[in-house]
Design an enzyme around this catalytic site. Sequence first.
Site, PDB file in Angstrom:
ATOM      1  N   GLU A  80     -14.535   4.341  10.838  1.00  0.00           N
ATOM      2  CA  GLU A  80     -14.966   5.422  11.721  1.00  0.00           C
ATOM      3  C   GLU A  80     -14.848   6.802  11.089  1.00  0.00           C
ATOM      4  O   GLU A  80     -13.961   7.057  10.274  1.00  0.00           O
ATOM      5  CB  GLU A  80     -14.108   5.429  13.000  1.00  0.00           C
ATOM      6  CG  GLU A  80     -14.236   4.196  13.849  1.00  0.00           C
ATOM      7  CD  GLU A  80     -13.361   4.262  15.097  1.00  0.00           C
ATOM      8  OE1 GLU A  80     -13.329   3.259  15.843  1.00  0.00           O
ATOM      9  OE2 GLU A  80     -12.717   5.315  15.326  1.00  0.00           O
ATOM     10  N   GLN A  98       0.814  -1.207   0.000  1.00  0.00           N
ATOM     11  CA  GLN A  98       0.000   0.000   0.000  1.00  0.00           C
ATOM     12  C   GLN A  98       0.854   1.265   0.000  1.00  0.00           C
ATOM     13  O   GLN A  98       0.322   2.373  -0.010  1.00  0.00           O
ATOM     14  CB  GLN A  98      -0.907   0.004   1.238  1.00  0.00           C
ATOM     15  CG  GLN A  98      -1.906  -1.129   1.278  1.00  0.00           C
ATOM     16  CD  GLN A  98      -2.675  -1.189   2.592  1.00  0.00           C
ATOM     17  OE1 GLN A  98      -2.470  -0.372   3.487  1.00  0.00           O
ATOM     18  NE2 GLN A  98      -3.553  -2.164   2.713  1.00  0.00           N
ATOM     19  N   TYR A 150      -8.135   7.564  20.434  1.00  0.00           N
ATOM     20  CA  TYR A 150      -9.282   7.021  19.721  1.00  0.00           C
ATOM     21  C   TYR A 150      -9.439   5.513  19.901  1.00  0.00           C
ATOM     22  O   TYR A 150     -10.312   4.906  19.301  1.00  0.00           O
ATOM     23  CB  TYR A 150      -9.217   7.419  18.243  1.00  0.00           C
ATOM     24  CG  TYR A 150      -9.396   8.909  18.089  1.00  0.00           C
ATOM     25  CD1 TYR A 150     -10.661   9.464  17.982  1.00  0.00           C
ATOM     26  CD2 TYR A 150      -8.306   9.776  18.133  1.00  0.00           C
ATOM     27  CE1 TYR A 150     -10.844  10.839  17.890  1.00  0.00           C
ATOM     28  CE2 TYR A 150      -8.473  11.150  18.048  1.00  0.00           C
ATOM     29  CZ  TYR A 150      -9.750  11.674  17.932  1.00  0.00           C
ATOM     30  OH  TYR A 150      -9.919  13.043  17.868  1.00  0.00           O
ATOM     31  N   TYR A 191     -11.170  -9.761  10.342  1.00  0.00           N
ATOM     32  CA  TYR A 191     -11.739  -9.991   9.016  1.00  0.00           C
ATOM     33  C   TYR A 191     -12.098 -11.440   8.762  1.00  0.00           C
ATOM     34  O   TYR A 191     -13.198 -11.766   8.341  1.00  0.00           O
ATOM     35  CB  TYR A 191     -10.759  -9.513   7.938  1.00  0.00           C
ATOM     36  CG  TYR A 191     -10.881  -8.040   7.630  1.00  0.00           C
ATOM     37  CD1 TYR A 191     -11.941  -7.548   6.892  1.00  0.00           C
ATOM     38  CD2 TYR A 191      -9.921  -7.139   8.082  1.00  0.00           C
ATOM     39  CE1 TYR A 191     -12.059  -6.200   6.609  1.00  0.00           C
ATOM     40  CE2 TYR A 191     -10.024  -5.779   7.810  1.00  0.00           C
ATOM     41  CZ  TYR A 191     -11.095  -5.324   7.078  1.00  0.00           C
ATOM     42  OH  TYR A 191     -11.214  -3.981   6.804  1.00  0.00           O
ATOM     43  N   HIS A 251      -1.041   0.084   5.968  1.00  0.00           N
ATOM     44  CA  HIS A 251      -1.446   1.051   6.994  1.00  0.00           C
ATOM     45  C   HIS A 251      -0.417   2.168   7.181  1.00  0.00           C
ATOM     46  O   HIS A 251       0.115   2.385   8.258  1.00  0.00           O
ATOM     47  CB  HIS A 251      -1.707   0.339   8.323  1.00  0.00           C
ATOM     48  CG  HIS A 251      -2.819  -0.644   8.275  1.00  0.00           C
ATOM     49  ND1 HIS A 251      -3.284  -1.298   9.388  1.00  0.00           N
ATOM     50  CD2 HIS A 251      -3.573  -1.099   7.230  1.00  0.00           C
ATOM     51  CE1 HIS A 251      -4.279  -2.114   9.049  1.00  0.00           C
ATOM     52  NE2 HIS A 251      -4.462  -2.005   7.745  1.00  0.00           N
TER      53      HIS A 251
END
Length: 374
Positions: A243, A89, A253, A264, A151
Amino acid sequence: MKLSWRLWPLLLLSTACTAEPADVVQSEAARFEVKVLTRKLDHPWGLAFLPDGRMLVTERIGRLRLVAADGRLDPVPVSGVPKVVAEGQGGLFDVALHPDFKRNGWVYLSYSAGSGGLTGTEVARGRLDGHALRDVATLFRMQPKSSGGQHFGGRIVFDRAGFLYLTLGDRGEMPRAQLPGDHAGSVIRLTDEGRVPNDNPYVARLGWRPEKYTLGNRNPQGLALDPAGQLWLTEHGPQGGDELNRVVAGANYGWPVVTHGRQYITGAKIGEGKSKPGMRDPVYVWGPTSIAPSGLAFYTGMRFPAWRGDLFLGALRDQMLVRLRLKDGKVVHEERLIKNRLGRIRDVRNGPDGYLYLLTDEDDGVLARLEPAP
């Protein structure tokens, strides 16, 4: 009829400058066209509007492109982009202009970088000069670097006071989001020169990274200011745990201690539950199915009066644009638009011309614009 060879250049020019036929959509609050301006972008990720009407678009492989106001893609990429590690990613992420860009020409980029198999998100800036970035300098390097290709976060925004915010994911290593000495899983806050502001919430706390503004974030990839100047973010949760959050200095958070999502594959519980004292609850949660939220923008233009003040976000899953109506800081309505009609929407931008602009995360990625339908 046989055309003279002298007419072919004019015909080709006309074809190149003609936008594709628009896709007309009737939504709850507006009738609009989805006009594709540019194709052939390689996994575009971020978009910024230059004062002269052109646009800067990042491609995840490490290219920064110039696009004319009418959608013509400049064949010459902008040089001077820092070395990018485009794996998994990772790659070149967001692009933002300095609030005083007209005077100083600074362009800011976020990207994944590193060596020896260890990477992390970084921020650099350079002065835009034609097709080149000059005086390029790295302002921030995520620490510690780590292996793995997921991420990274990577969204950057300037607030009204001129501070720069950068989102950072947990790098696929969940406990890091709660570690005070780790940049992972947080929003960081810097001056425009990459320094630590004196009023950052953890600047004087022993063992804390002073750049940290929040912690407990999993992988925030949407970041936007509302019309009042409040910063909001969306983040990828686990299954059923995406979120929407209001960004507050020093807030935790909760990830991975609390979450509305589950693993998952197995569906197993993560952490201690959905809420815990001292940890900030999300404003809105998508579930039981995740939507994979990405770019985020509040609409403030005049082209769509019924949308003014609404929050728009891209959703990679189901390839859709999501519209949220907020009232008193809470989501009171959600509408899902252009599902599976354009592609995986990576970024959403409120254009200075009053239109909404979209980027799709594809091998043949597009830059599209929403316009009122006649």
